[in-house]
Every structure is written in C-alpha cells, then in structure tokens.
Design a protein around this motif. Structure first.
Motif, PDB file in Angstrom:
ATOM      1  N   ILE A 248      41.407  59.276   5.573  1.00 45.68           N
ATOM      2  CA  ILE A 248      42.365  58.220   5.916  1.00 45.68           C
ATOM      3  C   ILE A 248      41.792  56.828   5.704  1.00 45.68           C
ATOM      4  CG2 ILE A 248      41.739  58.005   8.351  1.00 45.68           C
ATOM      5  CD1 ILE A 248      45.306  58.101   6.842  1.00 45.68           C
ATOM      6  N   SER A 249      40.471  56.726   5.584  1.00 47.98           N
ATOM      7  CA  SER A 249      39.846  55.407   5.408  1.00 47.98           C
ATOM      8  C   SER A 249      39.945  54.910   3.974  1.00 47.98           C
ATOM      9  CB  SER A 249      38.373  55.473   5.808  1.00 47.98           C
ATOM     10  OG  SER A 249      37.629  56.226   4.846  1.00 47.98           O
ATOM     11  N   GLY A 250      40.216  55.828   3.041  1.00 46.57           N
ATOM     12  CA  GLY A 250      40.228  55.436   1.631  1.00 46.57           C
ATOM     13  C   GLY A 250      38.857  55.058   1.127  1.00 46.57           C
ATOM     14  N   ALA A 283      43.965  63.366   9.849  1.00 46.05           N
ATOM     15  CA  ALA A 283      43.521  62.077   9.294  1.00 46.05           C
ATOM     16  C   ALA A 283      42.072  61.860   9.707  1.00 46.05           C
ATOM     17  CB  ALA A 283      44.412  60.956   9.811  1.00 46.05           C
ATOM     18  N   ASN A 284      41.172  62.177   8.812  1.00 49.15           N
ATOM     19  CA  ASN A 284      39.734  62.137   9.123  1.00 49.15           C
ATOM     20  C   ASN A 284      39.125  60.781   8.754  1.00 49.15           C
ATOM     21  OD1 ASN A 284      37.237  63.136   9.961  1.00 49.15           O
ATOM     22  ND2 ASN A 284      36.720  63.860   7.898  1.00 49.15           N
ATOM     23  N   LYS A 285      37.922  60.563   9.264  1.00 49.19           N
ATOM     24  CA  LYS A 285      37.128  59.347   9.035  1.00 49.19           C
ATOM     25  C   LYS A 285      37.751  58.123   9.713  1.00 49.19           C
ATOM     26  CE  LYS A 285      35.194  61.148   4.715  1.00 49.19           C
ATOM     27  NZ  LYS A 285      34.747  60.864   3.346  1.00 49.19           N
ATOM     28  N   MET A 286      38.283  58.362  10.929  1.00 50.86           N
ATOM     29  CA  MET A 286      38.867  57.252  11.685  1.00 50.86           C
ATOM     30  C   MET A 286      37.810  56.254  12.164  1.00 50.86           C
ATOM     31  SD  MET A 286      42.157  57.365  11.787  1.00 50.86           S
ATOM     32  CE  MET A 286      42.388  56.150  13.083  1.00 50.86           C
ATOM     33  N   GLN A 294      45.675  52.377   7.410  1.00 52.47           N
ATOM     34  CA  GLN A 294      46.114  53.493   6.564  1.00 52.47           C
ATOM     35  C   GLN A 294      46.839  54.555   7.395  1.00 52.47           C
ATOM     36  OE1 GLN A 294      46.159  53.442   3.479  1.00 52.47           O
ATOM     37  NE2 GLN A 294      44.302  52.600   2.533  1.00 52.47           N
ATOM     38  N   LEU A 295      46.377  54.754   8.633  1.00 50.54           N
ATOM     39  CA  LEU A 295      47.032  55.727   9.506  1.00 50.54           C
ATOM     40  C   LEU A 295      48.468  55.309   9.790  1.00 50.54           C
ATOM     41  CD1 LEU A 295      46.943  58.245  11.335  1.00 50.54           C
ATOM     42  CD2 LEU A 295      46.062  56.766  13.166  1.00 50.54           C
ATOM     43  N   GLN A 296      48.687  54.030  10.002  1.00 49.08           N
ATOM     44  CA  GLN A 296      50.044  53.553  10.262  1.00 49.08           C
ATOM     45  C   GLN A 296      50.942  53.782   9.044  1.00 49.08           C
ATOM     46  OE1 GLN A 296      50.968  52.597  13.271  1.00 49.08           O
ATOM     47  NE2 GLN A 296      53.086  52.491  12.494  1.00 49.08           N
ATOM     48  N   ARG A 297      50.403  53.524   7.847  1.00 45.98           N
ATOM     49  CA  ARG A 297      51.161  53.799   6.607  1.00 45.98           C
ATOM     50  C   ARG A 297      51.538  55.276   6.526  1.00 45.98           C
ATOM     51  NH1 ARG A 297      48.178  53.358   1.731  1.00 45.98           N
ATOM     52  NH2 ARG A 297      50.198  53.680   0.710  1.00 45.98           N
ATOM     53  N   LEU A 298      50.587  56.128   6.884  1.00 50.16           N
ATOM     54  CA  LEU A 298      50.821  57.571   6.819  1.00 50.16           C
ATOM     55  C   LEU A 298      51.936  57.977   7.777  1.00 50.16           C
ATOM     56  CD1 LEU A 298      49.887  60.392   5.796  1.00 50.16           C
ATOM     57  CD2 LEU A 298      48.286  60.439   7.712  1.00 50.16           C
ATOM     58  N   LYS A 299      51.892  57.482   9.003  1.00 47.49           N
ATOM     59  CA  LYS A 299      52.911  57.842   9.995  1.00 47.49           C
ATOM     60  C   LYS A 299      54.302  57.400   9.542  1.00 47.49           C
ATOM     61  CE  LYS A 299      49.924  57.804  14.086  1.00 47.49           C
ATOM     62  NZ  LYS A 299      49.611  57.113  15.373  1.00 47.49           N
ATOM     63  N   GLY A 305      58.464  65.139  12.782  1.00 55.23           N
ATOM     64  CA  GLY A 305      58.177  66.530  13.134  1.00 55.23           C
ATOM     65  C   GLY A 305      56.882  67.032  12.539  1.00 55.23           C
ATOM     66  N   CYS A 306      56.344  66.345  11.529  1.00 52.66           N
ATOM     67  CA  CYS A 306      55.058  66.746  10.948  1.00 52.66           C
ATOM     68  C   CYS A 306      53.942  66.110  11.781  1.00 52.66           C
ATOM     69  CB  CYS A 306      54.964  66.292   9.500  1.00 52.66           C
ATOM     70  SG  CYS A 306      53.465  66.856   8.675  1.00 52.66           S
ATOM     71  N   GLU A 307      53.126  66.926  12.385  1.00 49.93           N
ATOM     72  CA  GLU A 307      52.105  66.423  13.297  1.00 49.93           C
ATOM     73  C   GLU A 307      50.922  65.817  12.548  1.00 49.93           C
ATOM     74  OE1 GLU A 307      51.317  68.667  16.975  1.00 49.93           O
ATOM     75  OE2 GLU A 307      52.515  70.273  16.073  1.00 49.93           O
ATOM     76  N   ILE A 308      50.449  64.695  13.061  1.00 51.61           N
ATOM     77  CA  ILE A 308      49.284  64.024  12.490  1.00 51.61           C
ATOM     78  C   ILE A 308      48.237  63.873  13.598  1.00 51.61           C
ATOM     79  CG2 ILE A 308      48.413  61.928  11.401  1.00 51.61           C
ATOM     80  CD1 ILE A 308      51.248  61.409  10.358  1.00 51.61           C
ATOM     81  N   PHE A 309      47.015  64.313  13.312  1.00 52.77           N
ATOM     82  CA  PHE A 309      45.927  64.195  14.278  1.00 52.77           C
ATOM     83  C   PHE A 309      44.847  63.291  13.686  1.00 52.77           C
ATOM     84  CE2 PHE A 309      47.921  67.644  16.423  1.00 52.77           C
ATOM     85  CZ  PHE A 309      47.435  67.648  17.720  1.00 52.77           C
ATOM     86  N   PRO A 310      44.680  62.088  14.233  1.00 51.64           N
ATOM     87  CA  PRO A 310      43.572  61.232  13.780  1.00 51.64           C
ATOM     88  C   PRO A 310      42.262  61.716  14.402  1.00 51.64           C
ATOM     89  CG  PRO A 310      44.888  60.115  15.467  1.00 51.64           C
ATOM     90  CD  PRO A 310      45.580  61.420  15.192  1.00 51.64           C
ATOM     91  N   VAL A 311      41.257  61.946  13.564  1.00 46.64           N
ATOM     92  CA  VAL A 311      39.973  62.459  14.052  1.00 46.64           C
ATOM     93  C   VAL A 311      38.830  61.775  13.305  1.00 46.64           C
ATOM     94  CG1 VAL A 311      41.000  64.732  14.503  1.00 46.64           C
ATOM     95  CG2 VAL A 311      39.731  64.342  12.372  1.00 46.64           C
ATOM     96  N   SER A 312      37.655  61.956  13.877  1.00 45.20           N
ATOM     97  CA  SER A 312      36.429  61.578  13.176  1.00 45.20           C
ATOM     98  C   SER A 312      35.488  62.772  13.259  1.00 45.20           C
ATOM     99  CB  SER A 312      35.781  60.340  13.804  1.00 45.20           C
ATOM    100  OG  SER A 312      34.484  60.155  13.254  1.00 45.20           O
ATOM    101  N   ALA A 313      35.323  63.473  12.148  1.00 43.63           N
ATOM    102  CA  ALA A 313      34.440  64.640  12.149  1.00 43.63           C
ATOM    103  C   ALA A 313      32.992  64.226  12.388  1.00 43.63           C
ATOM    104  CB  ALA A 313      34.557  65.385  10.821  1.00 43.63           C
ATOM    105  N   ALA A 314      32.649  63.018  11.974  1.00 39.12           N
ATOM    106  CA  ALA A 314      31.264  62.557  12.132  1.00 39.12           C
ATOM    107  C   ALA A 314      30.905  62.350  13.603  1.00 39.12           C
ATOM    108  CB  ALA A 314      31.055  61.273  11.347  1.00 39.12           C
ATOM    109  N   THR A 315      31.854  61.805  14.394  1.00 43.34           N
ATOM    110  CA  THR A 315      31.572  61.538  15.810  1.00 43.34           C
ATOM    111  C   THR A 315      32.147  62.602  16.742  1.00 43.34           C
ATOM    112  OG1 THR A 315      33.605  60.236  16.124  1.00 43.34           O
ATOM    113  CG2 THR A 315      31.641  59.078  15.299  1.00 43.34           C
TER     114      THR A 315
END
Length: 424
Positions: A248-250, A283-286, A294-299, A305-315
């Motif tokens: 999601i960070s591009g 949505a990774n790399k938050m 970018q997350l706002q654009r995605l939403k 009805g399509c679920e979006i979960f913002p996450v950071s796999a690194a943290t």
C-alpha cells in the motif's frame, strides 16, 4: 537444500497373476485320480495413499518406475498360489492423478489415508481342475496369469490450504506468514525471493487453527503461463479464502490499485471460479510514509462489502485482527470443488471400436488388440491342449476368418503380442 516438487510423471504396472498348475491326484487307492491343479495367485496392486505429512512429490523424481509383485503359481492338491503383496505409495494430500496419455483424471487425493488402486494386478491363471467337464475328465489345460495393468501417470500437487496469500513479488507475503505461523520462508528485499509455496499452520489461543499458503509472486500474464504462472496459480485452486496482499505504500514505485486490478484479472482469466472466492484485501507496509494516503484511495476505489485490513508485517501491527477475522470467516466458507483444468492440458486419444486389427508387412500378418493379446500372454504354448484352445479362441473372435480374407497363405507368419506363429 530442500526443493519443492509439485509435478511428476511415473510408470506403474500391477503384478502379473501366477500361472495355474496341471496336476492329478496320485493316491494309493485312486488309480485314476482327477485333475488337482490349483489356480495361480492374483498379482499385487499399485496403490496410492494420501499422507498429510508429505508436502512434495520429490520421491517420484528419483524413482519413476513401480512394478507390482507377481502372484505365486498354483500347485497340486488344488492349492492356489498366494497373491502378490500390494505396493502402497504414499503421496501428499492434494495430489491429482492423471492418465498421461489421455489427460483423464484417475484420482483426486483429498483426505489422509485415502487409497486408490492405480494399477491393478492381474488375476491368477486357472489350473487344470477348473477345466474338467463331462466330455474331458482329465484336462491337461491350464492358464498363465493375466498381465497386470500398466500405465504412465502424471501427478500434480495442488496444496490444500484454507487461506492463500496472493500478490505481486516483494509485497510482504512471506513476512506475513512468518509472523502469524511457525513457517520460516526465505525473506529478502528483492523480487521473487519465494520460488516455492510455503505452508504455515496458524494457531489461535482458543484452540482454533487453519493452514495458510504463501503463493509465490504472480506477474501480469500469469494466467497464460508467463513467468511461472501456471506453477503458482495451480496452488490457489484449493484455497477457501484468498488474501490479496498489496504494497500500500507504493515503495516499489507501483500503484497498489493497478496491482489489485491486474491480480484480480489474472485469477479470473485462469479460472472464473477463482474470481468468485471470498477475498480479503491486506494493505501491507502501513509503517512506510505515504501509506495512509494510498489506503484512502483504495477504500474509495473498491466495492462496498470488500474487507480491507491495513497491516504492517514488519512490525506486526494489524496482524492479530486479521488472523481472528479469518478464523471467524472460515467455518462458513465451503471447501471448493476441483477446478477443471485448462483445455490445453487435455489430450484426446482416438479409440477403436474394433476387437482387433490386422496389419500386413510382406508375409508377416500382425494382429493387434487388447483382448487377443491378453489371451496370448495367458496361453501355455508348450501344451498341446492349450494351443488347441487358443486356436478355438482365434476362430471364435473371427481372427481366423479375417486372416484368410487378408490373403494369408501356408507358411506365412502371424505375430500377436510379440509371439510369432507359422500359419498352417
């Protein structure tokens, strides 16, 4: 180094049946005892058995030929031969077995302990006791064992996972599965770090668990085989829930919305059924600057009805909520049926309705046909009674008459199943 193998081609042959015996009772007060030759034993089968402890077809890369055990020959005193022992080959759950010549699906191994005979052993030949009749009280006739079934098989492993992680290379799929499970995939900051699917079991505090598969990175054109497209997409066919992971960070100078569209198109073009599977967008790399915009654009772009979960796999941020939502959805998400393979995977083999065919090369007449070839292999040509019975079989099947119609003459040779005869 462990290597993942998800395809193999092997040859299997069931064991041949044992030969029947020719014997007669020899007792002190029975001067002319009847026939007592026992039947041969059945040949051993080649059996596939599902084993959930296996994750690869690597064993079949080193041994490609498997032949069943032959049945023991019949003996005197009506003693039948012992059947050949079956050979059980363990294969990973999720393996589909195809006839390599026709493309026909032979078996779909979906459960631990599931067994399927892929090459049946031949039946044992009958002993002379079985040929006694009112007109022949002392037959000297017996049969060879029936040959076992033989075939070339193609094996394809499609991982049985509850959840599949899909997305472009280097979006963080391997990091996610390493954070939520005990899986330890290779992780590095370059494209195509993962070249093999990784499986991890995700366990929750309440005792629930599910299997997650990290599918290697897809690229545009994967549905048509670009890159390793078919190799990767195959493993999405059995997943119940798809997690579409986006950077999601591009940070790779890619547009996450365009990535979402491309991967959705690739799944749909490979299989329309895949496009209908439940999807969660991850949505990774938050943790990287610019991700919030970018997350706002995605939403705003995705359907309601399509679920979006913002996450950071690194943290690890957001992963716990994602895992619990997956566990909540899975009980109501059905296990998908086998998705049909693309048409280009299938090979059509012409089948003849004729019982036999005759081909001529100068003075050699070759007779081809499964039925008559089996009779040749089961005939004792050393015994006059067996030869006489074989001649009757040729007449009953119409082969004798067909050879005459082809112009066969005295002294010409006839070949059936590799055995040559002089025409008399």
């Amino acid at each position: 180094m462990f290597k993942f193998y998800d395809q193999a081609k092997i040859y299997v042959k069931g064991g041949d049946g044992g030969a029947g015996a020719v014997a007669f009772r020899r007792e002190k007060y029975v001067p002319e005892g009847g026939p007592s030759g026992g039947d041969g034993g059945r040949g051993g089968n080649i059996i596939f058995m599902g084993d959930e402890g296996l994750r690869t077809l690597v064993d079949f890369r080193y041994q490609r030929h498997y032949k069943g055990n032959r049945g023991d020959h019949g003996q005197a005193k009506n003693c039948s031969g012992r059947s050949g022992e079956d050979i059980v080959l363990r294969i990973p759950v999720g393996t589909i077995v195809f006839d390599d010549g026709t493309g026909e699906t032979i078996a779909d191994i979906t459960e631990h302990g599931q067994r399927i005979i892929v090459a049946a052993g031949g039946r044992g030949g009958r002993g002379n006791a079985r040929f006694m009749s009112n007109t022949n009280k002392a037959p000297t006739l017996a049969e060879n064992g029936e040959p076992g079934v033989e075939n070339w098989l193609r094996l394809e492993l499609k991982l049985l996972a509850d959840v599949g992680l899909v997305g472009f290379p280097n979006v963080g799929k391997s990091t996610i599965i390493s954070q939520v499970s005990a899986a330890k995939p290779k992780i590095a900051d370059y494209h195509f770090t993962t070249l093999i699917p990784n499986l991890g079991v995700v366990e929750l505090e309440d005792g629930q668990s599910f299997v997650m598969a990290d599918i290697p990175g897809l690229i545009e054109g994967a549905h048509s085989g670009a890159g390793l497209g078919h190799e990767f997409l195959r493993h999405t066919e059995r997943t119940r829930l798809i997690l579409h992971v986006l950077d999601i960070s591009g940070s790779e100078e890619r547009d996450p919305l365009e990535d979402l569209r491309i991967i959705q198109d690739e799944l749909r073009l490979y299989s329309p059924e895949l496009a209908l599977r439940p999807v969660i967008i991850v949505a990774n790399k938050m943790d990287i600057p610019g991700a919030e915009e970018q997350l706002q654009r995605l939403k705003e772009a995705v359907e309601d009805g399509c679920e979006i979960f913002p996450v950071s796999a690194a943290t690890g941020e957001g992963l716990k909520a994602l895992v619990y939502r997956i566990a909540q959805l899975l009980p109501d998400t059905p296990v998908p049926e086998l998705v049909n393979l693309p048409v280009d995977h299938l090979v059509t083999k012409a089948q003849s309705d004729k019982r036999f065919e005759i081909f001529k090369e100068e003075d050699l007449f070759m007779v081809v046909g499964k039925e008559i070839e089996k009779h040749v292999k089961m005939t004792f040509f050393e015994r006059e009674a067996s030869v006489y019975r074989f001649q009757n079989i040729l007449k009953a099947m119409g082969i004798d008459e067909a050879l005459r119609a082809e112009g066969i003459k005295e002294g010409d040779k006839v070949e059936i199943a590799g055995v040559r005869f002089d025409w008399v």
